[in-house]
Design an enzyme around this catalytic site. Structure first.
Site, PDB file in Angstrom:
ATOM      1  N   GLU A 241      82.228  -0.530 -13.178  1.00 38.72           N
ATOM      2  CA  GLU A 241      82.138   0.125 -11.862  1.00 38.72           C
ATOM      3  C   GLU A 241      83.518   0.677 -11.492  1.00 38.72           C
ATOM      4  O   GLU A 241      84.530   0.016 -11.711  1.00 38.72           O
ATOM      5  CB  GLU A 241      81.692  -0.899 -10.814  1.00 38.72           C
ATOM      6  CG  GLU A 241      81.521  -0.319  -9.424  1.00 38.72           C
ATOM      7  CD  GLU A 241      81.032  -1.367  -8.412  1.00 38.72           C
ATOM      8  OE1 GLU A 241      81.369  -2.558  -8.575  1.00 38.72           O
ATOM      9  OE2 GLU A 241      80.316  -0.983  -7.480  1.00 38.72           O
TER      10      GLU A 241
ATOM     11  N   HIS B 290      71.694  -5.101  -3.247  1.00 35.08           N
ATOM     12  CA  HIS B 290      72.570  -5.855  -2.337  1.00 35.08           C
ATOM     13  C   HIS B 290      71.819  -6.979  -1.641  1.00 35.08           C
ATOM     14  O   HIS B 290      72.018  -7.239  -0.451  1.00 35.08           O
ATOM     15  CB  HIS B 290      73.200  -4.893  -1.312  1.00 35.08           C
ATOM     16  CG  HIS B 290      74.662  -5.145  -1.095  1.00 35.08           C
ATOM     17  ND1 HIS B 290      75.157  -5.775   0.026  1.00 35.08           N
ATOM     18  CD2 HIS B 290      75.739  -4.852  -1.853  1.00 35.08           C
ATOM     19  CE1 HIS B 290      76.475  -5.855  -0.063  1.00 35.08           C
ATOM     20  NE2 HIS B 290      76.854  -5.311  -1.192  1.00 35.08           N
TER      21      HIS B 290
ATOM     22  N   ASP C  18      72.012  -0.580  -6.481  1.00 33.30           N
ATOM     23  CA  ASP C  18      72.388  -1.905  -5.975  1.00 33.30           C
ATOM     24  C   ASP C  18      71.498  -2.262  -4.780  1.00 33.30           C
ATOM     25  O   ASP C  18      71.561  -1.613  -3.740  1.00 33.30           O
ATOM     26  CB  ASP C  18      73.872  -1.859  -5.535  1.00 33.30           C
ATOM     27  CG  ASP C  18      74.402  -3.228  -5.134  1.00 33.30           C
ATOM     28  OD1 ASP C  18      73.615  -4.202  -5.113  1.00 33.30           O
ATOM     29  OD2 ASP C  18      75.618  -3.323  -4.850  1.00 33.30           O
TER      30      ASP C  18
ATOM     31  N   GLU D 221      78.156 -10.835  -8.535  1.00 41.03           N
ATOM     32  CA  GLU D 221      79.444 -10.643  -7.861  1.00 41.03           C
ATOM     33  C   GLU D 221      79.713 -11.734  -6.828  1.00 41.03           C
ATOM     34  O   GLU D 221      80.850 -11.930  -6.424  1.00 41.03           O
ATOM     35  CB  GLU D 221      79.525  -9.254  -7.228  1.00 41.03           C
ATOM     36  CG  GLU D 221      78.637  -9.053  -6.024  1.00 41.03           C
ATOM     37  CD  GLU D 221      78.500  -7.593  -5.608  1.00 41.03           C
ATOM     38  OE1 GLU D 221      78.322  -6.742  -6.495  1.00 41.03           O
ATOM     39  OE2 GLU D 221      78.561  -7.310  -4.420  1.00 41.03           O
TER      40      GLU D 221
ATOM     41  N   TYR E 177      74.006   0.877   1.939  1.00 37.30           N
ATOM     42  CA  TYR E 177      73.049   0.016   1.242  1.00 37.30           C
ATOM     43  C   TYR E 177      71.626   0.246   1.721  1.00 37.30           C
ATOM     44  O   TYR E 177      70.698  -0.344   1.204  1.00 37.30           O
ATOM     45  CB  TYR E 177      73.479  -1.456   1.324  1.00 37.30           C
ATOM     46  CG  TYR E 177      74.737  -1.667   0.504  1.00 37.30           C
ATOM     47  CD1 TYR E 177      74.712  -1.444  -0.862  1.00 37.30           C
ATOM     48  CD2 TYR E 177      75.934  -2.024   1.099  1.00 37.30           C
ATOM     49  CE1 TYR E 177      75.852  -1.573  -1.630  1.00 37.30           C
ATOM     50  CE2 TYR E 177      77.088  -2.163   0.340  1.00 37.30           C
ATOM     51  CZ  TYR E 177      77.038  -1.937  -1.026  1.00 37.30           C
ATOM     52  OH  TYR E 177      78.165  -2.064  -1.779  1.00 37.30           O
TER      53      TYR E 177
HETATM   54 MG    MG Z   1      77.213  -4.871  -5.668  1.00 35.30          MG
END
Ligand code: MG
Length: 399
Positions: free
Chosen positions: A334, A207, A205, A257, A157
């Protein structure tokens, strides 16, 4: 005589990194059972206990055909509700009941939802790299395999830096520098577009790694790269900032999510502040609430992009796929690319060819589990390291 729930079995297994929780609902009809995903990989023992000690006594003896009623009742039966442990436990039962209903009807689950809108679901894969060149090499590898959508990250990330200065006696942890992360990713996206042009749909992403005002600036700075979507630009705690981003740019945004309840999307959807609803379906309670949120989003021109990494079991991926094939407002799926062992353990795990995911035409979710093989890969009790995240000065933060 209605078919009833005779037993519920919780299966814990770790075939490929993530600890998976799969629920098997066994019915009064000999040989008839269903599977559901209840995977909360970081707290799998808690989900296991919630199913075995609380949900099983609650559902045994009930009519398998009444999914809607059972889902609603399971959600309120504990009075305190809407947390990830219980929602995952309920999802295990909910998905298994959809699987059973499909088997009884002799139809795949997408038929029960209303039938197919498409033959295959377009998927995106994850390309990573230590530097922009490595990212491009990995994107090229996916393009050669027929993928047209690729998520690009750098160093997981991101935001890890060799030059980061920590205080004396800083504790161990997964350190990152949010602003350094933002600068490096902008450079990487610049390089990827320069090398590959518009030959690929790119996703990224964040995150939730940025402060809200830095998130606004980041979304604005990536606008000209034409991303398919930018994911989790803000944390669920900072939803009010979405309006600020919309005022500044038209970068497509995917969110959700970490949400638990379909109604948590409502303000973002109704105000059209996001472009993709992106839930972890088991975290929400299963196929029943996912169906609800799909239609709510559809009424506002917002598409779906269900969470589909390795900490969704193959049963959860199958549930994602049936929703994808049906949903009028499907966006993209995804996909984590499971190793061969997972296909062996879960016969019927969705197949991807040329960037599309396909379902078998078996009734129900079309997936099974080899329990003997699953038992040979027990879950480890190792304490998760990557979620022990810190800022350079040691402050604990969101992973
Ligand atoms: Mg994600």
């Amino acid at each position: 005589m209605p078919i009833t729930i005779r037993d519920v079995r919780t299966i814990l297994t770790q075939p490929a990194g993530s600890r998976l929780v799969v629920v098997k609902v066994i019915t009064s009809e000999p040989g008839l059972y269903g599977l559901g995903c209840a995977t909360f990989t970081q707290r799998f023992h808690a989900v296991h206990a919630a199913i075995e000690r609380h949900l099983k006594p609650f559902v045994v003896g009930r009519d398998v055909s009444r999914i809607e009623e059972l889902f609603r009742m399971a959600m309120v039966h504990g009075y305190w509700r809407n947390g990830p442990v219980l929602n995952n436990a309920i999802s295990g039962i909910d998905m298994a009941l959809w699987d059973i209903k499909g088997k009884v009807a002799g139809m795949p689950v997408y038929q029960l939802l209303g039938g197919k809108c498409r033959e295959g679901a377009a998927v995106y894969a994850h390309a990573d790299g230590r530097d922009p060149r490595e990212v491009v090499d990995n994107v090229r590898r996916f393009l050669a395999q027929g993928y047209r959508y690729v998520r690009v990250q750098m160093g997981g990330y991101g935001g890890k830096s060799d030059t980061m200065v920590r205080p004396d006696e800083a504790p161990a942890g997964a350190y990152y520098d949010p602003r350094e992360y933002a600068r490096r990713i902008l450079g990487m996206l610049e390089y990827v577009r320069a090398e590959l042009g518009d030959s690929v749909e790119l996703l990224h992403d964040v995150h939730e790694r940025l402060q809200p005002i830095d998130a606004v600036q980041f979304a604005k700075s990536v606008e000209h790269f034409g991303l398919f979507f930018l994911e989790d630009i803000l944390a669920p705690e900072d939803l009010d900032w979405f309006a600020r981003i919309r005022e500044q740019c038209c970068t497509p945004l995917a969110m959700g999510e970490l949400f638990n309840n379909p109604r948590e999307w409502q303000p973002l959807v109704v105000a059209r502040l996001i472009d993709f609803v992106r839930m972890h379906i088991s975290q929400m309670g299963g196929i029943t609430p996912a169906r609800d949120v799909t239609l709510m989003a559809n009424a506002f021109g917002i598409r779906t992009a269900w969470h589909g990494p390795g900490d969704v079991s193959p049963v959860g991926h199958a549930a994602n796929l049936h929703l994808d094939l049906w949903a009028p407002n499907f966006g993209v799926q995804e996909w984590c690319r499971f190793p061969e062992l997972v296909y062996e353990m879960f016969p019927g795990t969705p197949q991807v060819r040329n960037g599309y995911m396909y379902a078998s035409d078996q009734p129900g979710l079309g997936i099974d589990i080899d329990e003997d093989l699953a038992a040979r890969y027990p879950c480890s009790d190792e304490v998760e390291q990557w979620t022990q995240t810190r800022l350079p000065d040691g402050t604990p933060v969101r992973p």
